[in-house]
Motif scaffolding. Structure first.
Motif, PDB file in Angstrom:
ATOM      1  N   VAL A  16       0.834  -1.208   0.000  1.00  0.00           N
ATOM      2  CA  VAL A  16       0.000   0.000   0.000  1.00  0.00           C
ATOM      3  C   VAL A  16       0.866   1.255   0.000  1.00  0.00           C
ATOM      4  O   VAL A  16       0.656   2.176  -0.799  1.00  0.00           O
ATOM      5  N   GLU A  17       1.865   1.295   0.864  1.00  0.00           N
ATOM      6  CA  GLU A  17       2.727   2.471   0.957  1.00  0.00           C
ATOM      7  C   GLU A  17       3.555   2.667  -0.311  1.00  0.00           C
ATOM      8  O   GLU A  17       3.735   3.787  -0.783  1.00  0.00           O
ATOM      9  N   CYS A  22       4.968   5.880  -4.975  1.00  0.00           N
ATOM     10  CA  CYS A  22       5.805   5.672  -6.156  1.00  0.00           C
ATOM     11  C   CYS A  22       5.403   6.628  -7.295  1.00  0.00           C
ATOM     12  O   CYS A  22       4.248   6.623  -7.738  1.00  0.00           O
ATOM     13  N   PRO A  23       6.345   7.416  -7.799  1.00  0.00           N
ATOM     14  CA  PRO A  23       6.038   8.381  -8.875  1.00  0.00           C
ATOM     15  C   PRO A  23       5.507   7.734 -10.153  1.00  0.00           C
ATOM     16  O   PRO A  23       4.770   8.382 -10.896  1.00  0.00           O
ATOM     17  N   PHE A  24       5.844   6.469 -10.409  1.00  0.00           N
ATOM     18  CA  PHE A  24       5.340   5.781 -11.610  1.00  0.00           C
ATOM     19  C   PHE A  24       3.825   5.880 -11.707  1.00  0.00           C
ATOM     20  O   PHE A  24       3.271   6.019 -12.801  1.00  0.00           O
ATOM     21  N   PHE A  25       3.152   5.808 -10.577  1.00  0.00           N
ATOM     22  CA  PHE A  25       1.693   5.759 -10.574  1.00  0.00           C
ATOM     23  C   PHE A  25       1.039   7.132 -10.721  1.00  0.00           C
ATOM     24  O   PHE A  25      -0.178   7.220 -10.882  1.00  0.00           O
ATOM     25  N   ASP A  26       1.836   8.195 -10.727  1.00  0.00           N
ATOM     26  CA  ASP A  26       1.282   9.542 -10.882  1.00  0.00           C
ATOM     27  C   ASP A  26       0.605   9.737 -12.237  1.00  0.00           C
ATOM     28  O   ASP A  26      -0.325  10.537 -12.349  1.00  0.00           O
ATOM     29  N   GLU A  27       1.056   9.005 -13.241  1.00  0.00           N
ATOM     30  CA  GLU A  27       0.470   9.161 -14.578  1.00  0.00           C
ATOM     31  C   GLU A  27      -0.694   8.209 -14.837  1.00  0.00           C
ATOM     32  O   GLU A  27      -1.196   8.107 -15.947  1.00  0.00           O
ATOM     33  N   HIS A  28      -1.126   7.506 -13.789  1.00  0.00           N
ATOM     34  CA  HIS A  28      -2.239   6.564 -13.907  1.00  0.00           C
ATOM     35  C   HIS A  28      -3.323   6.917 -12.899  1.00  0.00           C
ATOM     36  O   HIS A  28      -3.068   7.591 -11.905  1.00  0.00           O
ATOM     37  N   THR A  31      -6.609   3.436  -7.651  1.00  0.00           N
ATOM     38  CA  THR A  31      -7.442   3.294  -6.460  1.00  0.00           C
ATOM     39  C   THR A  31      -6.881   2.143  -5.647  1.00  0.00           C
ATOM     40  O   THR A  31      -6.578   1.081  -6.205  1.00  0.00           O
ATOM     41  N   ILE A  32      -6.750   2.347  -4.353  1.00  0.00           N
ATOM     42  CA  ILE A  32      -6.161   1.341  -3.473  1.00  0.00           C
ATOM     43  C   ILE A  32      -7.181   0.860  -2.447  1.00  0.00           C
ATOM     44  O   ILE A  32      -7.765   1.660  -1.720  1.00  0.00           O
ATOM     45  N   GLN A  33      -7.376  -0.456  -2.386  1.00  0.00           N
ATOM     46  CA  GLN A  33      -8.145  -1.084  -1.311  1.00  0.00           C
ATOM     47  C   GLN A  33      -7.112  -1.545  -0.305  1.00  0.00           C
ATOM     48  O   GLN A  33      -6.336  -2.445  -0.582  1.00  0.00           O
ATOM     49  N   PHE A  34      -7.057  -0.890   0.852  1.00  0.00           N
ATOM     50  CA  PHE A  34      -5.960  -1.128   1.789  1.00  0.00           C
ATOM     51  C   PHE A  34      -6.311  -2.033   2.964  1.00  0.00           C
ATOM     52  O   PHE A  34      -5.460  -2.326   3.808  1.00  0.00           O
ATOM     53  N   GLY A  35      -7.554  -2.515   3.043  1.00  0.00           N
ATOM     54  CA  GLY A  35      -7.932  -3.467   4.079  1.00  0.00           C
ATOM     55  C   GLY A  35      -7.602  -2.960   5.475  1.00  0.00           C
ATOM     56  O   GLY A  35      -7.751  -1.783   5.778  1.00  0.00           O
ATOM     57  N   PRO A  36      -7.079  -3.858   6.345  1.00  0.00           N
ATOM     58  CA  PRO A  36      -6.755  -3.457   7.716  1.00  0.00           C
ATOM     59  C   PRO A  36      -5.330  -2.921   7.872  1.00  0.00           C
ATOM     60  O   PRO A  36      -4.803  -2.868   8.976  1.00  0.00           O
ATOM     61  N   SER A  37      -4.710  -2.520   6.768  1.00  0.00           N
ATOM     62  CA  SER A  37      -3.344  -1.994   6.837  1.00  0.00           C
ATOM     63  C   SER A  37      -3.280  -0.784   7.757  1.00  0.00           C
ATOM     64  O   SER A  37      -4.227   0.000   7.840  1.00  0.00           O
ATOM     65  N   LYS A  38      -2.165  -0.616   8.428  1.00  0.00           N
ATOM     66  CA  LYS A  38      -1.966   0.543   9.303  1.00  0.00           C
ATOM     67  C   LYS A  38      -1.671   1.792   8.480  1.00  0.00           C
ATOM     68  O   LYS A  38      -2.032   2.897   8.864  1.00  0.00           O
ATOM     69  N   LYS A  42      -2.276   8.517   1.220  1.00  0.00           N
ATOM     70  CA  LYS A  42      -2.460   9.963   1.257  1.00  0.00           C
ATOM     71  C   LYS A  42      -2.479  10.578  -0.141  1.00  0.00           C
ATOM     72  O   LYS A  42      -2.934  11.701  -0.325  1.00  0.00           O
ATOM     73  N   ASN A  43      -1.950   9.850  -1.129  1.00  0.00           N
ATOM     74  CA  ASN A  43      -1.759  10.413  -2.466  1.00  0.00           C
ATOM     75  C   ASN A  43      -2.670   9.821  -3.536  1.00  0.00           C
ATOM     76  O   ASN A  43      -2.646  10.284  -4.674  1.00  0.00           O
ATOM     77  N   ARG A  44      -3.422   8.819  -3.193  1.00  0.00           N
ATOM     78  CA  ARG A  44      -4.280   8.131  -4.164  1.00  0.00           C
ATOM     79  C   ARG A  44      -5.682   7.944  -3.570  1.00  0.00           C
ATOM     80  O   ARG A  44      -5.855   7.960  -2.352  1.00  0.00           O
ATOM     81  N   LYS A  45      -6.653   7.707  -4.446  1.00  0.00           N
ATOM     82  CA  LYS A  45      -7.986   7.342  -3.969  1.00  0.00           C
ATOM     83  C   LYS A  45      -7.851   6.017  -3.235  1.00  0.00           C
ATOM     84  O   LYS A  45      -7.139   5.112  -3.698  1.00  0.00           O
ATOM     85  N   ALA A  46      -8.543   5.891  -2.115  1.00  0.00           N
ATOM     86  CA  ALA A  46      -8.388   4.671  -1.328  1.00  0.00           C
ATOM     87  C   ALA A  46      -9.591   4.422  -0.426  1.00  0.00           C
ATOM     88  O   ALA A  46     -10.321   5.344  -0.067  1.00  0.00           O
ATOM     89  N   PHE A  47      -9.754   3.162  -0.062  1.00  0.00           N
ATOM     90  CA  PHE A  47     -10.777   2.749   0.898  1.00  0.00           C
ATOM     91  C   PHE A  47     -10.305   1.454   1.549  1.00  0.00           C
ATOM     92  O   PHE A  47      -9.467   0.741   1.007  1.00  0.00           O
ATOM     93  N   SER A  48     -10.874   1.144   2.709  1.00  0.00           N
ATOM     94  CA  SER A  48     -10.440  -0.065   3.410  1.00  0.00           C
ATOM     95  C   SER A  48     -11.173  -1.304   2.898  1.00  0.00           C
ATOM     96  O   SER A  48     -10.535  -2.279   2.496  1.00  0.00           O
TER      97      SER A  48
END
Length: 151
Positions: A16-17, A22-28, A31-38, A42-48
Motif C-alpha cells: 500500500v505504501e 511511487c512516482p510511476f503511478f502519478d500518470e495513472h 485506487t487502493i483497497q488497503f484493508g486493515p493496513s496501518k 495519502k496520495n491516491r484514492k483509497a478505501f479499506s
C-alpha cells in the motif's frame, strides 16, 4: 490506465505504501483497497473495504493484488491482467507458491520484489509481455465422493 490495488482482508502495508508514494503511478488513475493496513494512503484514492469490490475490478484496466488465492483466481476468472505480489509476512510461503506457479504458466505478472511492480506494468503496457488466458477447470466429483464415503 486505470489501476486497482487490492490487499484483500489482510494487512499489506509495504504494498500500500509503495503504490501510494511511487512516482510511476502519478500518470495513472489509481485506487487502493488497503484493508486493515496501518498505512492509510495519502496520495491516491483509497478505501479499506467494499462490499461490491467486483465493480472496482471491472472498471480497472489492470489490477495489482496480494498473493491470496481467492483474489488471484477471481481476477483470473474475470480475465483481468494482474500483477501479483506475495505478502511474505504471512504465516507461510503459500502466496509465493501460488504467484510463482501462475506466473510460470504465464497467467499473471509476478513481482516478488515490490520495487519491480512498475517494470512489470510497463512491460505489459509496452506489449513485451503477453498473458495467457486462464481457464477454470470444473470439479464435479460429488458422486465419487459420496460413493466412497457411503461405501
Amino acid at each position: 490506465m486505470r489501476i486497482f490495488v487490492t490487499v484483500g482482508t489482510t494487512a499489506f502495508d509495504e504494498l500500500v505504501e509503495f503504490v501510494d508514494n511511487c512516482p510511476f503511478f502519478d500518470e495513472h488513475e489509481v485506487t487502493i483497497q488497503f484493508g486493515p493496513s496501518k498505512y492509510i494512503p495519502k496520495n491516491r484514492k483509497a478505501f479499506s473495504f467494499e462490499k461490491n469490490i467486483e465493480a472496482y475490478y471491472q472498471s480497472s484496466d489492470f489490477v495489482i493484488t496480494h498473493g491470496g488465492a481467492g483474489s488471484i483466481y477471481k481476477l483470473l476468472e474475470m480475465s483481468l491482467p494482474i500483477c501479483a505480489i506475495p505478502n511474505l509476512e504471512r504465516i507461510d510461503d503459500h502466496q509465493l507458491d501460488i504467484c510463482q506457479h501462475l506466473s510460470n504458466k504465464e497467467h499473471l505478472l509476478f513481482a516478488k520484489d515490490i520495487s519491480k511492480i512498475p517494470d512489470c506494468i510497463q512491460s505489459f503496457i509496452d506489449g513485451k509481455i503477453e498473458l495467457k488466458p486462464f481457464k477454470k477447470d470444473s470439479f464435479f466429483c460429488a458422486k465419487e465422493i459420496a460413493d466412497y464415503l457411503l461405501g
